[in-house]
Design a protein around this motif. Structure first.
Motif, short mmCIF file in Angstrom:
data_model
loop_
_atom_site.label_atom_id
_atom_site.label_comp_id
_atom_site.label_asym_id
_atom_site.label_seq_id
_atom_site.Cartn_x
_atom_site.Cartn_y
_atom_site.Cartn_z
N ASN A 151 2.65 6.46 -3.41
CA ASN A 151 3.74 6.86 -4.33
C ASN A 151 5.12 6.88 -3.67
OD1 ASN A 151 1.91 7.31 -6.47
ND2 ASN A 151 1.50 9.38 -5.74
N ILE A 152 5.34 5.92 -2.76
CA ILE A 152 6.65 5.82 -2.15
C ILE A 152 7.70 5.45 -3.20
CG2 ILE A 152 8.03 4.41 -0.56
CD1 ILE A 152 6.49 6.49 0.86
N ASP A 153 7.27 4.71 -4.22
CA ASP A 153 8.24 4.33 -5.26
C ASP A 153 8.81 5.55 -5.96
OD1 ASP A 153 5.73 4.93 -6.24
OD2 ASP A 153 5.84 3.52 -7.92
N VAL A 154 7.96 6.54 -6.26
CA VAL A 154 8.44 7.77 -6.89
C VAL A 154 9.33 8.55 -5.94
CG1 VAL A 154 7.73 9.96 -7.92
CG2 VAL A 154 6.40 7.89 -8.35
N SER A 155 8.95 8.59 -4.66
CA SER A 155 9.72 9.33 -3.67
C SER A 155 11.09 8.70 -3.44
CB SER A 155 8.95 9.41 -2.36
OG SER A 155 7.71 10.06 -2.54
N VAL A 156 11.15 7.37 -3.44
CA VAL A 156 12.43 6.69 -3.30
C VAL A 156 13.34 7.04 -4.47
CG1 VAL A 156 13.55 4.42 -3.35
CG2 VAL A 156 11.57 4.79 -1.88
N TRP A 157 12.79 7.05 -5.66
CA TRP A 157 13.58 7.40 -6.85
C TRP A 157 14.06 8.85 -6.76
CZ3 TRP A 157 16.52 6.05 -10.64
CH2 TRP A 157 16.70 6.91 -11.73
N LEU B 221 2.32 3.73 7.54
CA LEU B 221 3.33 4.69 7.98
C LEU B 221 4.58 3.98 8.48
CD1 LEU B 221 4.27 7.56 8.68
CD2 LEU B 221 3.06 7.34 10.86
N PHE B 222 4.39 2.93 9.27
CA PHE B 222 5.53 2.17 9.77
C PHE B 222 6.30 1.53 8.61
CE2 PHE B 222 3.08 1.42 13.95
CZ PHE B 222 3.50 2.65 14.43
N ALA B 223 5.57 1.01 7.63
CA ALA B 223 6.23 0.39 6.48
C ALA B 223 7.05 1.40 5.70
CB ALA B 223 5.18 -0.26 5.58
N SER B 224 6.51 2.59 5.52
CA SER B 224 7.26 3.62 4.79
C SER B 224 8.50 4.06 5.57
CB SER B 224 6.37 4.83 4.51
OG SER B 224 5.91 5.43 5.72
N GLN C 119 0.82 -1.21 0.00
CA GLN C 119 0.00 0.00 0.00
C GLN C 119 0.86 1.26 0.00
OE1 GLN C 119 -2.82 0.13 3.19
NE2 GLN C 119 -3.86 1.97 2.43
N ALA C 120 1.92 1.27 0.80
CA ALA C 120 2.81 2.43 0.82
C ALA C 120 3.49 2.62 -0.53
CB ALA C 120 3.85 2.26 1.92
N TRP C 121 3.87 1.52 -1.17
CA TRP C 121 4.61 1.59 -2.43
C TRP C 121 3.73 2.03 -3.59
CZ3 TRP C 121 9.75 1.35 -2.77
CH2 TRP C 121 10.34 1.22 -4.02
N TYR D 271 3.71 13.23 4.56
CA TYR D 271 2.36 13.21 4.01
C TYR D 271 1.57 12.02 4.55
CZ TYR D 271 -1.40 12.75 0.58
OH TYR D 271 -2.64 12.60 -0.02
N ILE D 272 2.21 10.85 4.58
CA ILE D 272 1.53 9.66 5.11
C ILE D 272 1.22 9.84 6.59
CG2 ILE D 272 1.77 7.18 5.53
CD1 ILE D 272 3.53 7.02 3.07
N SER D 273 2.13 10.47 7.32
CA SER D 273 1.91 10.71 8.74
C SER D 273 0.69 11.59 8.97
CB SER D 273 3.15 11.35 9.36
OG SER D 273 2.95 11.66 10.72
N ASN D 274 0.54 12.64 8.16
CA ASN D 274 -0.64 13.49 8.28
C ASN D 274 -1.92 12.75 7.89
OD1 ASN D 274 0.94 15.70 9.07
ND2 ASN D 274 1.32 16.32 6.95
N GLU D 275 -1.82 11.90 6.86
CA GLU D 275 -2.98 11.13 6.45
C GLU D 275 -3.38 10.09 7.50
OE1 GLU D 275 -4.95 11.03 3.48
OE2 GLU D 275 -4.15 13.06 3.32
N ALA D 276 -2.39 9.54 8.20
CA ALA D 276 -2.66 8.50 9.19
C ALA D 276 -3.51 9.01 10.34
CB ALA D 276 -1.35 7.92 9.72
N GLN D 277 -3.49 10.31 10.60
CA GLN D 277 -4.31 10.87 11.67
C GLN D 277 -5.80 10.76 11.36
OE1 GLN D 277 -3.02 14.85 12.65
NE2 GLN D 277 -0.84 14.32 12.43
N TYR D 278 -6.14 10.68 10.08
CA TYR D 278 -7.53 10.62 9.68
C TYR D 278 -7.93 9.25 9.12
CZ TYR D 278 -6.60 15.63 9.89
OH TYR D 278 -6.21 16.88 10.30
N THR D 279 -6.98 8.54 8.52
CA THR D 279 -7.29 7.24 7.92
C THR D 279 -6.81 6.07 8.77
OG1 THR D 279 -5.20 7.25 6.67
CG2 THR D 279 -7.12 8.25 5.61
N ASN D 280 -6.07 6.35 9.85
CA ASN D 280 -5.53 5.31 10.74
C ASN D 280 -4.61 4.33 9.99
OD1 ASN D 280 -6.93 6.30 13.00
ND2 ASN D 280 -8.78 5.16 12.42
N ALA D 281 -3.91 4.83 9.00
CA ALA D 281 -2.99 3.98 8.23
C ALA D 281 -1.63 3.91 8.93
CB ALA D 281 -2.86 4.51 6.81
N TRP D 282 -1.65 3.47 10.18
CA TRP D 282 -0.41 3.45 10.95
C TRP D 282 0.55 2.36 10.45
CZ3 TRP D 282 -0.08 7.79 13.27
CH2 TRP D 282 -1.21 8.40 13.80
N GLY D 283 0.00 1.24 10.05
CA GLY D 283 0.85 0.19 9.50
C GLY D 283 1.56 0.63 8.24
#
Length: 280
Positions: free
Chosen positions: A67-73, A247-250, A61-63, A233-245
């Motif tokens: 768009n973690i793939d673009v950010s890694v590049w 965030l940890f993966a990223s 999901q993070a990848w 960005y994922i950290s800010n989104e996790a506050q509303y979507t609870n996507a903590w896993g």
């Protein structure tokens, strides 16, 4: 020979704080690594426990979704270009300051060293307007140039320490044999300074990979985000979507390359910094 009580207490007084500090540093990383394999339900149910199964969906999901793939590049591109540009600028400058006698060489070296004491934050606003005028704002290459310039004082300081120990007789012999000044620099001095070059490159790469604030100021579109901005960005989104896993993966994706790089070159970094300090 039995050790005295004082010696044992002395060793314990040194080692116990080190052990406690090691646990305090490593445990959050270990906890984050475990959390990257948990679902949100597992994280809320048992945040400190082991995952029921090794679930890689957070990484997927993070990848893909974030768009973690673009950010890694982007981070890789900025790091490589910035580190290479730093060496291109720092090696000739360090050689000129150390070996070429010209009026103001010591003053120039002092200015470079003094620049290490100036907080980079003081230059962010002027750099913002300068990059805007050069059409390099929100540009990966513009950010790489800023990174390279910001690390020039440190790189020159380390490289001059190494170059100062190279016998001048080697350069004089090469000049007698007809080697040009640039030939002496790249064929004689650079190979003998390789330990310092590797140390500087690794330190700069780690700095560029982890940098956040300048990327936040000079990059504006999601497609140009580096890894640090994507994680924010994922950290800010996790506050509303609870996507903590997710965030940890990223976060794991971000720190694993640094840990691997430092683990491989740990001895070389320590050796290079020590040699530079002694030689300087």
């Amino acid at each position: 020979m039995k050790r005295s009580v004082g010696q044992l207490l002395g060793r314990a007084g040194i080692r116990i704080p080190l052990i406690l500090w090691t646990i305090a540093v490593l445990y959050p990383i270990f906890w984050m690594f475990l959390g990257s394999f948990k679902s949100n339900a597992e994280i809320y149910r048992n945040p400190w426990g082991w995952p029921d199964t090794l679930n890689f969906s957070n990484y997927v999901q993070a990848w893909t979704n974030y768009n973690i793939d673009v950010s890694v590049w982007n981070s890789l591109l900025v790091t490589v270009i910035g580190a290479a540009l730093t060496l291109i600028l720092a090696i000739p400058t360090a050689y000129a300051i150390e070996r070429i006698n010209f009026r103001g060489s010591r003053v120039l070296f002092t200015l470079y060293i003094s620049a290490m004491m100036i907080p980079m934050v003081l230059g962010w606003i002027p750099l913002f307007f300068l990059l805007a005028q050069l059409n390099l704002l929100d540009n990966i290459f513009g950010l790489a140039i800023v990174y390279a310039v910001s690390q020039l004082p440190f790189s020159i300081f380390v490289l001059t320490s190494f170059m100062s120990t190279i016998p001048k007789s080697l350069e004089e012999s090469a000049a007698i044999d007809g080697l040009s000044p640039y030939g002496i620099l790249f064929k004689i001095v650079t190979p003998l300074t390789m330990s310092g070059i590797i140390t500087v490159t690794i330190m700069n790469c780690i700095q560029f990979w982890n940098e956040y604030f300048m990327a936040l100021i000079f990059l504006q579109t999601n497609t140009n985000y580096t890894l640090a901005l994507a994680i924010d960005y994922i950290s800010n989104e996790a506050q509303y979507t609870n996507a903590w896993g997710t965030l940890f993966a990223s976060l794991v994706i971000a720190i694993v390359p640094v840990i691997v790089l430092y683990s491989i070159f740990q001895r070389r970094i320590a050796k290079g910094m020590t040699e530079g300090a002694i030689k300087g």
